[in-house]
Design a protein around this motif. Structure first.
Motif, PDB file in Angstrom:
ATOM      1  N   PRO B 166     -14.589   2.337   1.203  1.00 61.44           N
ATOM      2  CA  PRO B 166     -14.177   0.931   1.086  1.00 61.44           C
ATOM      3  C   PRO B 166     -13.903   0.474  -0.345  1.00 61.44           C
ATOM      4  N   GLU B 167     -14.371   1.204  -1.334  1.00 66.42           N
ATOM      5  CA  GLU B 167     -14.110   0.811  -2.727  1.00 66.42           C
ATOM      6  C   GLU B 167     -12.723   1.257  -3.208  1.00 66.42           C
ATOM      7  N   THR B 168     -12.066   2.068  -2.385  1.00 66.43           N
ATOM      8  CA  THR B 168     -10.764   2.609  -2.773  1.00 66.43           C
ATOM      9  C   THR B 168      -9.661   1.914  -1.989  1.00 66.43           C
ATOM     10  N   CYS B 169      -8.721   1.292  -2.697  1.00 68.15           N
ATOM     11  CA  CYS B 169      -7.600   0.629  -2.016  1.00 68.15           C
ATOM     12  C   CYS B 169      -6.608   1.660  -1.506  1.00 68.15           C
ATOM     13  N   TYR B 170      -5.962   1.293  -0.410  1.00 69.90           N
ATOM     14  CA  TYR B 170      -4.965   2.186   0.181  1.00 69.90           C
ATOM     15  C   TYR B 170      -3.581   1.547  -0.003  1.00 69.90           C
ATOM     16  N   VAL B 171      -2.748   2.207  -0.817  1.00 69.65           N
ATOM     17  CA  VAL B 171      -1.416   1.685  -1.145  1.00 69.65           C
ATOM     18  C   VAL B 171      -0.358   2.603  -0.533  1.00 69.65           C
ATOM     19  N   VAL B 172       0.531   2.020   0.268  1.00 71.46           N
ATOM     20  CA  VAL B 172       1.561   2.813   0.946  1.00 71.46           C
ATOM     21  C   VAL B 172       2.953   2.336   0.540  1.00 71.46           C
ATOM     22  N   ASP B 173       3.731   3.249  -0.029  1.00 70.23           N
ATOM     23  CA  ASP B 173       5.156   3.015  -0.285  1.00 70.23           C
ATOM     24  C   ASP B 173       5.875   3.343   1.024  1.00 70.23           C
ATOM     25  N   ALA B 174       6.388   2.299   1.694  1.00 72.07           N
ATOM     26  CA  ALA B 174       7.070   2.496   2.990  1.00 72.07           C
ATOM     27  C   ALA B 174       8.551   2.173   2.851  1.00 72.07           C
ATOM     28  N   ILE B 175       9.086   2.468   1.662  1.00 76.81           N
ATOM     29  CA  ILE B 175      10.416   1.953   1.303  1.00 76.81           C
ATOM     30  C   ILE B 175      11.521   2.318   2.289  1.00 76.81           C
ATOM     31  N   SER B 176      11.625   3.547   2.702  1.00 79.88           N
ATOM     32  CA  SER B 176      12.728   3.850   3.624  1.00 79.88           C
ATOM     33  C   SER B 176      12.280   3.912   5.082  1.00 79.88           C
ATOM     34  N   ALA B 177      11.096   3.364   5.375  1.00 75.22           N
ATOM     35  CA  ALA B 177      10.550   3.480   6.730  1.00 75.22           C
ATOM     36  C   ALA B 177      10.341   2.133   7.434  1.00 75.22           C
ATOM     37  N   LEU B 178       9.729   1.198   6.737  1.00 82.85           N
ATOM     38  CA  LEU B 178       9.256  -0.023   7.403  1.00 82.85           C
ATOM     39  C   LEU B 178      10.399  -0.761   8.104  1.00 82.85           C
ATOM     40  N   GLY B 179      10.155  -1.126   9.351  1.00 79.33           N
ATOM     41  CA  GLY B 179      11.177  -1.800  10.141  1.00 79.33           C
ATOM     42  C   GLY B 179      11.909  -0.825  11.060  1.00 79.33           C
ATOM     43  N   GLY B 180      11.744   0.490  10.808  1.00 82.08           N
ATOM     44  CA  GLY B 180      12.376   1.490  11.671  1.00 82.08           C
ATOM     45  C   GLY B 180      11.350   2.477  12.192  1.00 82.08           C
ATOM     46  N   ASP B 181      10.109   2.304  11.775  1.00 84.01           N
ATOM     47  CA  ASP B 181       9.036   3.260  12.092  1.00 84.01           C
ATOM     48  C   ASP B 181       7.751   2.422  12.142  1.00 84.01           C
TER      49      ASP B 181
END
Lengths: 368, 368
Positions: B166-181
Motif C-alpha cells: 500500500p505504500e507504493t503507488c501504481y502508475v499505468v501509462d494506458a496511452i494507446s489502450a484506454l477507451g479500446g481495452d
C-alpha cells in the motif's frame, strides 16, 4: 463541486478579454482538416514552417519551441531547466506571484521582490537584490505584462542590469504581450521568453511558444535534472534531427497557427506593434476621461488596459449587461481588485474602431 | 536541420496508425466554433460535462483531469507528484524505457525490470523486485499497451501484487489502450492511469486524460514538491471550486472532446471493448496467415497489432505504395525493429470491415 453537465447553446460574443481574444474565421476553419500522422513528412512541413515563421516574425535567431500546452507550462519548465537552487522572482501582481509559487512548489529556494499591485518592477531593485545576495541566483524571473494589473514591466532596463550577471539566466513571461508589444529578444539578453497563442497572437488556445538563447540551452544540458515535456534539449534535438515534436502535438492548433502566422507576417511585427500602441492610447484616453488608470503612470500595458473604477460602478452588473445587450465581453478586475478595476483587452485582431465599439457600449450601459 | 518551410497541399489519407487515428467529421467541425473565455459559465459547462462524461464512460468514481498536453506529460507529472526518491519501472519496449528515462532526467532513482522487446512484463517479476528492495519504492510504473511492440501487459495481475504494497503507488501509462481495452481502474487498484485522446478515444491530438485515486491525491498533497502544470492538487482544486482548468485550456479540442464523448457513451464502454477485440482478432488471424506476430503469445494488444515481417518484405516501400495507391497509412516498426515488423492500428472509429480494406491493400501491394 459544480454539477452542471449539460452543455447547452451559447450566442456568439466578441471577446475583449485579456485573452482569449478574437480569432479570424479562416484560422478557425484550418482546424477542421482531417488529422495526419505526427511522424509524417507532412508534420515536418507543418512544424518547421511554423517554427521558422515564428523566428522571422519575432526577428530572432534564437531557437523557438511550439509546445502543446498553456504558456504557463513554461513557468514550470523554465524553473526545472534553468534553476538548480535559487531563483529571484519580481512580483508585482497575480502572475508574478504565481510564478514564484510554482518555483517554490518545485522545491526551489525563491526570493521575491514585492510590489504593491499596480506598481511596476524597477531595474534598480533587481540590481539591489542581486548585489545583496551572497550566493547569487540561477535565474531572475519577470512578468513582462502583468495581466492582473495592466502593468508593463520595463524588461529592457532589467535586461541591462542582468547583462552584468552572466551566471544568472533571464526568464520573461510575456504571455499577454508577445506579438503585440515589440521586444528585441537578443538585444535585451533574454534567455527564455514565452507566450500563449490565444493572446496577442490571436490564435485558439492550446499552444505555447518559447524562445531560448544558446546560454539557456547549454545551461539545461549541464544540469543533472530538467523537465522532460518542456525540456529545451529534448524539444530542440527533435527539431534539429526530424523537424518534429517529441510527443504527438495538437495538430489542429498547429494548422491554425500556420494560417494565422501568415497573416501576422503580412502585417509585420513593427506595424502590429504600432497598431497595438494606437489601441492602447485610445483606451487609456477613454479611461482617463471617464474613470482612472490603475497602473503606475508610464508603465501601462500595450495589450490590456486596467481601468480604475473611480466612479464606483457595479462592475459585474455592467459586464453582464454589455454582454446581454451588445454581445461583447470584457473582464472584471483580477481576484482582490475584482470590483475596484475592470480590464479591456485590446490585442490580436482588434482595432481602434472595434475597441471604440466596446467603450461606446460601456458608456451606454453605465450611463456615462 | 530540416529546411522545409513551405507547407503544401496534401491528399487525405485514412489512418491505421497506432495513433493518431481517424476522427469523425462532426468531431472535427466542433473545433471551428468561435472561442470564448476560459473563466466563463460556458467554460464551466463544457469542462464539467467532459470530465463527468469521462467518469461515466470509464465507470470510475476516481477524479479525472483533462489536461492540454500530450499524454506523455503525465510521465513527468506522475513522477513529480508521486515519487519522492525511488521508482520501479517495468521496461518491455520503447515507451517503458522512455518513462524510466524521464524519471531519471527528473533526478529520481530508477530501478528497471528489463525485458527483451516483444516480451510482456510478468507480475511475478514485479513481486520479486519489490521483495528484493530494502527501501521499497514510491511508485511502480507500467505501460499497459506497448505501442512499440504490440504487447498488452497484464496490468490486472500486477495490480494484484501491488495491492500488498500500500505504500507504493501504481502508475499505468494506458496511452494507446484506454477507451479500446476495458480496465476496471478501481478494482485493479490503479493510482494514476493516463491516455492521449488521439488514440482509442479517436479525437484530434492535444489533450491528455488522467484518472487519479484518492491515495494519489493525498500523496501529492503530503509531498514537499510536485508538478504545477500537471499537479493533481492544482487541477482538482480548480475543478472542485470552479469547474474549470487552472490555465487557459485548448478550448477547440475540448469542444471536439464533448462531441466525441457523446458518441462513445452512446456505444458504451463494454461494446467498444468488444468491437476492439473483434478488430484485434481479425488482424492477428490475418498476420498469422501471411506473416507472424511479434508479441509474446497471449499478450497481444487489443488496439495495435505488431506484425513480424517473416517474409522479409520491404516495409518502407510497402507503406509508401499502399499510401500512394490506396490513400491508407499504416506504420513501420518502432526504432530498432523498423524493418523487422510493421504495425496496424485498429482503434477508435475503425471496424473489422475498415481494417480488412487495409489488409486487402497490403496483400495487393506485397503480392500475397
Amino acid at each position: 463541486m459544480t454539477e452542471k453537465r449539460e452543455y447547452g447553446e451559447y450566442p456568439e460574443k466578441t471577446l475583449y478579454l485579456p485573452g482569449p481574444t478574437e480569432v479570424r474565421e479562416d484560422v478557425r476553419e484550418a482546424m477542421c482538416q482531417p488529422t495526419f500522422g505526427h511522424r509524417s513528412g507532412r508534420m515536418t512541413d507543418l512544424y518547421t514552417t511554423i517554427v521558422e515563421d515564428t523566428k522571422d516574425f519575432l526577428d530572432t535567431d534564437n531557437d523557438v519551441i511550439v509546445l502543446s500546452a498553456s504558456g504557463t507550462e513554461f513557468w514550470e519548465a523554465t524553473t526545472l531547466n534553468l534553476v538548480e537552487d535559487r531563483v529571484l522572482c519580481a512580483c508585482s501582481g497575480a502572475f508574478g506571484d504565481r510564478q514564484a509559487n510554482v518555483a517554490e512548489r518545485l522545491g526551489k529556494t525563491v526570493d521575491r521582490i514585492e510590489y504593491e499591485w499596480g506598481r511596476a518592477v524597477k531595474p534598480g531593485d533587481v540590481r539591489a537584490a542581486l548585489e545583496a545576495s551572497e550566493e547569487g541566483y540561477d535565474a531572475v524571473m519577470v512578468v513582462m505584462n502583468e495581466t492582473s494589473t495592466g502593468v508593463r514591466n520595463p524588461i529592457e532596463g532589467i535586461g541591462a542590469v542582468l547583462a552584468e550577471y552572466p551566471e544568472t539566466c533571464y526568464v520573461v513571461d510575456a504571455i499577454s504581450a508577445l506579438g503585440g508589444d515589440y521586444v528585441d529578444i537578443e538585444a535585451v539578453g533574454i534567455d527564455a521568453i514565452f507566450t500563449s497563442v490565444q493572446k496577442a497572437f490571436a490564435m485558439p488556445p492550446g499552444l505555447a511558444v518559447c524562445v531560448i538563447s544558446e546560454d539557456a540551452d547549454e545551461r539545461e544540458r549541464e544540469k543533472d535534472s530538467a523537465s522532460w515535456y518542456g525540456g529545451f534539449q529534448r524539444c530542440l534535438d527533435y527539431y534539429d534531427r526530424k523537424g518534429q515534436t517529441h510527443s504527438t502535438p495538437a495538430i489542429p492548433l498547429m494548422l491554425a497557427y500556420r494560417t494565422q502566422m501568415k497573416h501576422m507576417l503580412e502585417e509585420g511585427h513593427h506595424e502590429r506593434d504600432r497598431r497595438h500602441r494606437e489601441m492602447a492610447e485610445y483606451t487609456r484616453e477613454w479611461a482617463r476621461e471617464h474613470f482612472g488608470l490603475f497602473p503606475e503612470a508610464g508603465y501601462e500595458s500595450r495589450t490590456v488596459t486596467c481601468v480604475e473604477n473611480t466612479r464606483g460602478i457595479d462592475v459585474a452588473a455592467t459586464i453582464e449587461e454589455v454582454s446581454e445587450r451588445y454581445d461583447m465581453v470584457f473582464s472584471n478586475g483580477y481576484g482582490p481588485i475584482g470590483e475596484e478595476t475592470f480590464r479591456i483587452g485590446h490585442m490580436g485582431e482588434h482595432t481602434v474602431e472595434s475597441v471604440e465599439a466596446l467603450t461606446d457600449a460601456i458608456e451606454d450601459v453605465a450611463g456615462l
